[in-house]
Design an enzyme around this catalytic site. Structure first.
Site, mmCIF file in Angstrom:
data_model
loop_
_atom_site.group_PDB
_atom_site.id
_atom_site.type_symbol
_atom_site.label_atom_id
_atom_site.label_comp_id
_atom_site.label_asym_id
_atom_site.label_seq_id
_atom_site.Cartn_x
_atom_site.Cartn_y
_atom_site.Cartn_z
ATOM 1 N N SER A 209 47.926 -29.338 2.837
ATOM 2 C CA SER A 209 49.125 -30.046 3.290
ATOM 3 C C SER A 209 49.900 -30.650 2.120
ATOM 4 C CB SER A 209 48.736 -31.150 4.274
ATOM 5 O OG SER A 209 47.910 -32.096 3.632
ATOM 6 N N HIS A 210 49.271 -30.782 0.959
ATOM 7 C CA HIS A 210 49.964 -31.309 -0.219
ATOM 8 C C HIS A 210 49.958 -30.302 -1.362
ATOM 9 C CE1 HIS A 210 49.524 -35.075 2.012
ATOM 10 N NE2 HIS A 210 50.560 -35.494 1.326
ATOM 11 N N GLU B 246 50.270 -33.049 12.783
ATOM 12 C CA GLU B 246 49.171 -32.665 13.676
ATOM 13 C C GLU B 246 49.604 -32.709 15.138
ATOM 14 O OE1 GLU B 246 45.074 -34.157 12.339
ATOM 15 O OE2 GLU B 246 46.436 -35.479 11.244
#
Lengths: 346, 346
Positions: free
Chosen positions: A47-48, A188
């Site tokens: 996610s990063h 999410e």
């Protein structure tokens, strides 16, 4: 589905840096941003990782980040150092001031870095890990976009407000935690909405403030903090210390500034505290790092996992075997390399 | 059951101070300890009010606290100030150094106070409220006794590790939170044991690390932190910053030092950070306190309660109507006044 292709950290970093330069970002800033994006990919923080490339290019294309901003340090010789990111990305500003912050913390015992007016997209563990590598304990926090309701409330006033802490360990990776003060990430909930599956209880409330497991109702309502009223209090502290105290945006104003949409990265400030354990412990005659190990090894000895352990394991593997990229990821990378910002329209 | 008798703050403080002096505590220390005990009673924090008197007298009777200790300040002119409580109570040490800490924070932007070698029994909100009254944001934390297991573990390594934060508000009580990083207090589990009722799920694990609602099994096992792995990470941070970093006891060593028993107050250090919002915000041109109000009033406007609100309401009532003491509480106060430490044997 083909096997992922491994690529070395340095090779991937060079490619990502080159993409940013192609998109008009000054080389020093491109290097800083590439470093943190590829570090995320290396640590299997998808996610990063390079997933963030597109978001970064979008704010560039929208003209919401200054690609040529040169971080300006303001230092009155006190325990607070400021760096003005000038509407650029946060990371070049942090790197520009990091050594000065570390030196000041060692000189005075502790010091704070204020990062002003930056676009923020990266995990905070970069900052605290970099300071831990200098032997410093560090605490980092920032607001984000107001999607989270305070405990007992229903209107989103708080951001997902991450908080990260680092503590140096002798001859090992540091003790590092870095988490959102919301129960879950907004992404999410979005994934549950797309999949048509309910979200777990405790993640969110609807517009009326009632608990909901419906992702649509949750997105229209508000997310919740971790840890009920205690987490809500900590999230409020993050707003006050890294928003109001700095005279920078809190999460509500950051969202309003972007027209109420979270499509682009938020613009706000950040606060980093650095503390030198050697200064704090000096009069005790004890070695603070060795003392810390007593606790950290005892936690590990009973089979409990320390935060960031999985990340460090992924890092070791990636540095040995290369960073695995899927065919789709490689194709996107090549598209960005070929087309720059025009790839966004393709 | 007779109605409670109201007594004024000043009158009760004078009586409590006099009890400590009768028990051999030097007047300045007796005044500091009386102040925080009666402030707890005033705020309807019964667990930190005159209920604490007996525990304080017990450590005095056991010779585990030095009643004549004079706090020693060590100040090298940096951003870290130390005060050695010399085995005395923590409060006189804090009060001895508070003004210096506040002045240093205003001069440098932020400063830290290390309290060394103190007996700790009071809530941390005293410290952060006192600094908020000086216009400062403040963060305070300390270890305690190791009764709490880290997330995923089963052996108690962490204390209930309180953390408190204060933020000044214009013309109002400050924003203050102060909570244990454990889900519950150990005393609450003890109350369930005595009542023969189960404890809520999520409070504790048994010796094998399995979740339990049996208070006996919980007391033999370990308590849990709030907020799962996030709360556990914060509790670990409290151990590192206010234990290892200071070269003072962490919660395990504090418990071992007292022979594994929590019958007496723990001896350890404490860390207080003070930050001056006016220094941090200066270059922004914004008023940080006014900015903070935007968030705090918005939280209140949606009907969510701010932390400490109940405490401040109780305080206002007590200052107006007096602090209500039951007949049993008054009788104990009189017994302590008459007999001093000998009252413990009665």
């Amino acid at each position: 589905m083909t096997d992922p292709t491994p690529i070395s950290f340095d090779a991937l970093r060079a490619r990502v840096q080159s993409i940013f330069e192609t998109c008009g970002v000054r080389p020093e800033s491109a290097a800083a941003v590439a470093q943190v994006i590829v570090a995320g990919e290396r640590d299997a923080c998808k996610s990063h990782g390079i997933y963030r490339l597109e978001g970064c290019l979008r704010v560039l294309a929208a003209g919401k980040v200054d690609p040529q901003a040169v971080p300006q340090i303001h230092d009155a010789g006190r325990a607070v150092i400021e760096v003005d990111a000038g509407g650029g990305f946060s990371n070049p500003a942090f790197y520009a001031a990091k050594d000065l912050l570390a030196a000041r913390a060692k000189e005075m015992g502790l010091a704070a870095l204020v990062i002003r007016d930056c676009l923020h997209f990266s995990a905070l563990w970069h900052d605290v890990e970099a300071l831990a590598a200098d032997g410093l304990a560090a605490l980092s926090m920032c607001p984000s976009y107001a999607f989270v309701a305070p405990a007992g409330g229903r209107e989103p006033l708080l951001g997902t407000n991450p908080i990260a802490f680092g503590w140096p360990r002798a001859g090992a990776t540091p003790y590092v935690f870095d988490f959102a003060t919301s129960v879950a990430a907004r992404g999410e909930i979005e994934l549950h909405r797309r999949a048509g599956t309910p979200i777990p209880e405790g993640w969110a409330v609807d517009r009326e403030g009632k608990p909901t497991t419906d992702p649509e109702a949750a997105l229209a309502g508000a997310m919740l903090t971790f840890g009920a009223h205690k987490g809500s209090a900590i999230s409020t502290m993050v707003e006050l210390l890294s928003g109001a105290m700095l005279g920078e945006f809190m999460s509500r104003e950051a969202l309003d500034f972007m027209g109420g949409s979270a499509a682009l990265l938020p613009r706000h400030g950040a606060l980093v505290l650095a503390l030198d354990p050697q200064v704090f412990a000096a009069r005790s005659g004890r070695n603070p790092i060795a003392e810390g190990e007593k606790l950290l090894t005892a936690i590990g000895a009973q089979g409990a996992r320390l935060p960031s352990e999985r990340r460090f394991a992924a890092r070791a593997k990636a540095l040995r075997d290369g960073i695995p990229l899927s065919a789709a990821e490689l194709a996107q990378l090549e598209r960005f390399e070929r087309l720059g910002l025009a790839a966004l329209d393709a």
